[in-house]
Design a protein around this motif. Sequence first.
Motif, short mmCIF file in Angstrom:
data_model
loop_
_atom_site.label_atom_id
_atom_site.label_comp_id
_atom_site.label_asym_id
_atom_site.label_seq_id
_atom_site.Cartn_x
_atom_site.Cartn_y
_atom_site.Cartn_z
N GLN A 23 40.08 45.18 35.71
CA GLN A 23 40.64 44.40 36.81
C GLN A 23 39.67 44.42 37.97
N ALA A 24 39.78 43.38 38.82
CA ALA A 24 38.91 43.29 39.99
C ALA A 24 39.60 42.47 41.06
N LYS A 25 39.37 42.85 42.29
CA LYS A 25 39.81 42.03 43.43
C LYS A 25 38.67 41.07 43.71
N ALA A 26 38.95 39.79 43.79
CA ALA A 26 37.90 38.79 44.00
C ALA A 26 38.49 37.57 44.68
N ASP A 27 37.63 36.72 45.18
CA ASP A 27 38.03 35.44 45.77
C ASP A 27 37.27 34.32 45.09
N VAL A 28 37.86 33.14 45.08
CA VAL A 28 37.16 31.98 44.55
C VAL A 28 35.89 31.80 45.38
N GLY A 29 34.77 31.56 44.72
CA GLY A 29 33.50 31.40 45.42
C GLY A 29 33.54 30.22 46.38
N GLY A 30 32.76 30.32 47.44
CA GLY A 30 32.66 29.22 48.39
C GLY A 30 31.88 28.07 47.78
N GLY A 31 32.24 26.86 48.14
CA GLY A 31 31.53 25.68 47.65
C GLY A 31 32.46 24.68 47.03
N LEU A 32 31.87 23.69 46.38
CA LEU A 32 32.67 22.65 45.74
C LEU A 32 33.43 23.22 44.56
N THR A 33 34.70 22.87 44.45
CA THR A 33 35.55 23.33 43.36
C THR A 33 36.13 22.13 42.62
N ARG A 106 46.46 37.67 51.65
CA ARG A 106 46.86 37.92 50.27
C ARG A 106 45.59 38.18 49.46
N GLU A 107 45.69 39.11 48.54
CA GLU A 107 44.55 39.43 47.68
C GLU A 107 44.71 38.73 46.33
N THR A 108 43.59 38.29 45.76
CA THR A 108 43.58 37.73 44.42
C THR A 108 43.02 38.79 43.48
N LEU A 109 43.74 39.05 42.41
CA LEU A 109 43.34 40.07 41.45
C LEU A 109 43.13 39.41 40.08
N LEU A 110 41.99 39.70 39.47
CA LEU A 110 41.72 39.26 38.10
C LEU A 110 41.97 40.45 37.19
N ALA A 111 42.66 40.21 36.10
CA ALA A 111 42.91 41.30 35.15
C ALA A 111 42.70 40.78 33.73
N ILE A 183 29.43 40.85 49.96
CA ILE A 183 28.14 41.51 49.70
C ILE A 183 28.26 43.03 49.79
N ALA A 184 29.04 43.52 50.75
CA ALA A 184 29.14 44.97 50.97
C ALA A 184 29.93 45.69 49.89
N GLU A 185 30.70 44.96 49.08
CA GLU A 185 31.52 45.60 48.05
C GLU A 185 30.77 45.66 46.72
N SER A 186 31.17 46.60 45.90
CA SER A 186 30.54 46.79 44.60
C SER A 186 30.85 45.63 43.65
N GLY A 187 29.88 45.26 42.85
CA GLY A 187 30.08 44.24 41.83
C GLY A 187 30.53 44.80 40.50
N ALA A 188 30.69 46.13 40.41
CA ALA A 188 31.06 46.77 39.15
C ALA A 188 32.39 46.25 38.59
N PRO A 189 33.44 46.07 39.42
CA PRO A 189 34.69 45.54 38.85
C PRO A 189 34.52 44.15 38.24
N ARG A 191 31.76 42.95 36.92
CA ARG A 191 31.01 43.13 35.67
C ARG A 191 31.92 43.67 34.57
N ALA A 192 32.87 44.54 34.95
CA ALA A 192 33.82 45.08 33.96
C ALA A 192 34.72 43.96 33.43
N VAL A 193 35.15 43.05 34.30
CA VAL A 193 35.96 41.91 33.86
C VAL A 193 35.16 41.04 32.89
N ALA A 194 33.91 40.74 33.24
CA ALA A 194 33.07 39.91 32.36
C ALA A 194 32.86 40.59 31.01
N THR A 195 32.59 41.90 31.02
CA THR A 195 32.37 42.63 29.77
C THR A 195 33.63 42.62 28.92
N ALA A 196 34.79 42.84 29.55
CA ALA A 196 36.04 42.87 28.79
C ALA A 196 36.36 41.51 28.17
#
Length: 199
Positions: A23-33, A106-111, A183-189, A191-196
């Motif tokens: 699982q990871a806390k993330a936001d939709v990337g900025g830019g065109l969607t 509100r936080e967005t969580l990917l699991a 940028i200040a937060e770890s990208g490990a979560p 990467r764990a989502v991508a690996t899973a």
Amino acid sequence: MDETRYREAIGRLVEPGERVLAQAKADVGGGLTPPPPPEPAPTAGPGRRTVGSVLLNVLLPLATWERGDRLVDLVGWGIAGRGAPGSAASRLHRAVSASGPDVQVRETLLAVTDRRLLVCRTGGVKLLGGRDAEERALAETEVVWAVARAEVASARVGWHRLNPKRLRLTFTDGSWLAFTVPIAESGAPLRAVATALTA
């Protein structure tokens, strides 16, 4: 908020026998969607833009112009997703985007589970809500979008402009949507989502 607290909140939302792999806390990337899914046909007669409404948009500096906003997003942030209206990325983006003004955080969580990709949203917290408000927000976490793992064609974390932590989820219909962490937060979560998802 602590990552283990996210796991507990997500653990309450999965089906019996379903295992949470990452699982990871993330936001939709900025830019065109991707454009939103098509809306149901209105029951009232067709609306037309009048000269008055166009003039009002020109005179009010806070009025938005969709094409102009999209150009600013493209130049400032790049592309954060692609897909036809109604595609998987389009539906996902609609699920995590606020439908109107929201003064709460509100936080967005990917699991990733052994069966599905879940996208969850926590309850709202006012800016200086305190510890009790965060606990209540976690208790109000809900699944806003889910898809079988087989519908995710690929998931990878890579560089985008100056951010080395951007997760790109590509779906079997060819659409894709990106998620980032600050940028200040770890990208490990991420990467764990991508690996899973790709395991």
